[in-house]
Design a protein around this motif. Structure first.
Motif, mmCIF file in Angstrom:
data_model
loop_
_atom_site.group_PDB
_atom_site.id
_atom_site.type_symbol
_atom_site.label_atom_id
_atom_site.label_comp_id
_atom_site.label_asym_id
_atom_site.label_seq_id
_atom_site.Cartn_x
_atom_site.Cartn_y
_atom_site.Cartn_z
ATOM 1 N N SER A 97 1.146 41.175 91.118
ATOM 2 C CA SER A 97 0.512 40.055 90.618
ATOM 3 C C SER A 97 -0.882 39.424 91.109
ATOM 4 C CB SER A 97 1.644 38.757 90.658
ATOM 5 O OG SER A 97 1.692 38.626 91.980
ATOM 6 N N TRP A 100 -2.596 41.558 88.789
ATOM 7 C CA TRP A 100 -2.179 41.448 87.094
ATOM 8 C C TRP A 100 -1.395 40.307 87.348
ATOM 9 C CZ3 TRP A 100 1.310 45.847 84.921
ATOM 10 C CH2 TRP A 100 1.528 45.334 83.696
ATOM 11 N N GLU A 102 0.031 38.087 85.004
ATOM 12 C CA GLU A 102 0.963 37.913 84.312
ATOM 13 C C GLU A 102 2.364 38.815 84.711
ATOM 14 O OE1 GLU A 102 -2.906 38.034 81.908
ATOM 15 O OE2 GLU A 102 -2.108 38.965 83.687
ATOM 16 N N GLN A 105 6.042 37.160 86.012
ATOM 17 C CA GLN A 105 6.900 36.764 84.892
ATOM 18 C C GLN A 105 8.506 37.346 85.344
ATOM 19 O OE1 GLN A 105 5.821 36.309 80.613
ATOM 20 N NE2 GLN A 105 4.185 37.615 81.349
ATOM 21 N N GLU A 139 -2.604 46.767 75.439
ATOM 22 C CA GLU A 139 -2.443 45.517 75.729
ATOM 23 C C GLU A 139 -1.144 45.038 75.464
ATOM 24 O OE1 GLU A 139 -5.792 42.912 74.906
ATOM 25 O OE2 GLU A 139 -7.254 43.918 75.995
ATOM 26 N N ALA A 143 1.808 43.720 77.982
ATOM 27 C CA ALA A 143 2.296 42.361 77.855
ATOM 28 C C ALA A 143 3.898 42.248 77.816
ATOM 29 C CB ALA A 143 1.504 41.806 76.716
ATOM 30 N N ALA A 146 5.096 43.341 81.335
ATOM 31 C CA ALA A 146 4.969 42.002 82.253
ATOM 32 C C ALA A 146 6.155 40.901 81.913
ATOM 33 C CB ALA A 146 3.401 41.551 82.151
ATOM 34 N N ALA A 147 6.604 40.770 80.591
ATOM 35 C CA ALA A 147 7.530 39.769 80.403
ATOM 36 C C ALA A 147 9.002 40.062 80.602
ATOM 37 C CB ALA A 147 7.346 39.190 78.877
ATOM 38 N N ARG A 175 -7.103 46.359 85.750
ATOM 39 C CA ARG A 175 -7.429 44.908 86.263
ATOM 40 C C ARG A 175 -8.226 45.181 87.586
ATOM 41 N NH1 ARG A 175 -4.657 40.561 84.298
ATOM 42 N NH2 ARG A 175 -3.458 41.587 82.053
#
Length: 400
Positions: A97, A100, A102, A105, A139, A143, A146-147, A175
């Motif tokens: 994190s 990155w 996100e 989570q 992306e 995403a 990440a979630a 990143r």
């Protein structure tokens, strides 16, 4: 009647048995098209190719023929991260994190970068299916990952992140650097070395790509479709092969030979390379041209507990794996990378394989288009070549 396949390229006299085994692959082991390369002491001692670049036999395999090497790509992906470590731009023990945000989570805020590289984070894949179009959308895929809640408590187990590995490591690289994994690999590693290897193959190079001759269905995902047919797998215990189905389940379902798949960046699974290109990169590692000695030592340190099972691959290897995990690499626990236990590399589904042997100042790569064995290096075509290499080279480094 034995059909003789013309093999082209160079082979040092002491490595002639490698040529013989390469020819035997075509005559006796069902090879269609392939290349093999060995670099020793900074020079190529083997650089051979032969056969056909397509199933119909209408295109000859040339010196510059590229082919999808599946998970052999992971070694190149991991190297991008280690180059950043070597430059002081990435800390393997820092939380993901930090680079990155996100990613924090679903309870992943303290997960270190190291666990992404050693298959310990528990993000085998998302809990919902992704379409091919989703997987080609970098992306969106990142995403979703990440979630996603991990499939196990991060750090408590290791399990092969067959496809997600590339997005997880690749997004950290993106990143840190501001460019995609494939771009960083090309500009910082392969182009300076003159290595013929891509993750995200430019359209201008597609004409050089061999047709990958895969199982019926056109994708590895077809092998696990019966486990995914009724919707998302919610538990690792849902079926005997559930962990493997989850890990493989978001590979694109379309043709792996399509322009869309070749152009996409799926850094764990769709690098296109020549054997010479792969051996060039691993040879540069051996020669200290990419990272320093400290980074080289650290990337091949075992990351799991002795004898720890891989919760994904144990579904297909109940008697244990012929390797253990380093930081992004298969370590030579079972001797598939020759006699030196310090050798490290990565294999790909179908049979491709590439590795570095620093103690013997040697690098090796094999790439082919007919789908055969798994990722471990145990495909008979590859194994015969590795044995022939060391019969000629001899173990000069540590073997224990």
């Amino acid at each position: 009647m034995t059909v003789t396949t013309a093999v082209q390229g160079i082979c040092a006299p002491e490595f002639e048995n490698v040529r013989a085994e390469f020819e035997r692959n075509f005559a006796e082991r069902g090879e269609v098209g392939a290349s093999v390369a060995v670099k020793r002491d900074g020079e190529f001692v083997v650089d051979l190719w032969g056969g056909d670049a397509d199933a119909a036999g209408t295109r000859a395999w040339e010196r510059d023929t590229l082919v999808n090497v599946y998970s052999t790509s992971k070694g190149m992906t991991a190297l991008c991260a280690h180059l950043l470590v070597d430059r002081g731009e990435l800390d393997l023990d820092a939380p993901v994190s930090r680079y990155w945000p996100e990613f924090a989570q679903a309870g992943k805020g303290d997960v270190p970068v190291r666990w992404l590289l050693s298959h310990r984070v528990g993000l085998l894949g998302p809990r919902e299916r992704l379409t091919p179009e989703d997987v080609y959308d970098w992306e969106k895929t990142c995403a979703v990952l990440a979630a996603t809640e991990p499939w196990w408590e991060p750090g408590t187990a290791q399990g092969y992140h067959a496809v997600s590995f590339g997005f997880l490591v690749g997004e950290v690289v993106r990143r840190v650097t501001g460019v995609s994994l494939g771009t960083f690999l090309r500009t910082e590693i392969t182009e300076p070395l003159g290595a013929d290897l891509y993750i995200g193959t430019p359209a201008a190079e597609h004409g050089r790509c061999a047709q990958l001759i895969v199982p019926e269905g056109g994708s590895l995902r077809s092998l696990y479709s019966e486990l995914l047919a009724d919707g998302p797998v919610r538990s690792l215990d849902a079926a005997p092969l559930a962990p493997l189905a989850i890990a493989m389940g978001h590979l694109p379902t379309g043709d792996v030979n399509s322009a869309a798949c070749r152009s996409a960046e799926i850094p764990a699974a769709n690098g296109n390379a020549t054997a010479r290109g792969l051996a060039e990169v691993y040879g540069a590692l051996v020669d200290g041209k990419i990272v320093g000695a400290g980074t080289l030592a650290a990337l091949r340190e075992p990351q799991g507990r002795p004898g720890e099972p891989d919760v994904v691959l144990s579904a297909t290897a109940p008697n244990g794996l012929p390797f253990s995990w380093g930081c992004g690499y298969m370590l030579n626990t079972g001797g598939y990378l020759g006699p030196n236990k310090g050798a490290f590399g990565h294999g790909g589904a179908g049979g491709s394989f590439a590795f570095a042997d620093p103690e013997n100042r040697l690098s090796y790569a094999y790439a082919m288009n007919k789908f055969g064995g798994g990722t471990t290096g145990g495909d008979p075509r590859n194994f015969a070549l590795v044995e022939a290499v060391y019969a000629a080279a001899g173990p000069a480094g540590r073997t224990g």
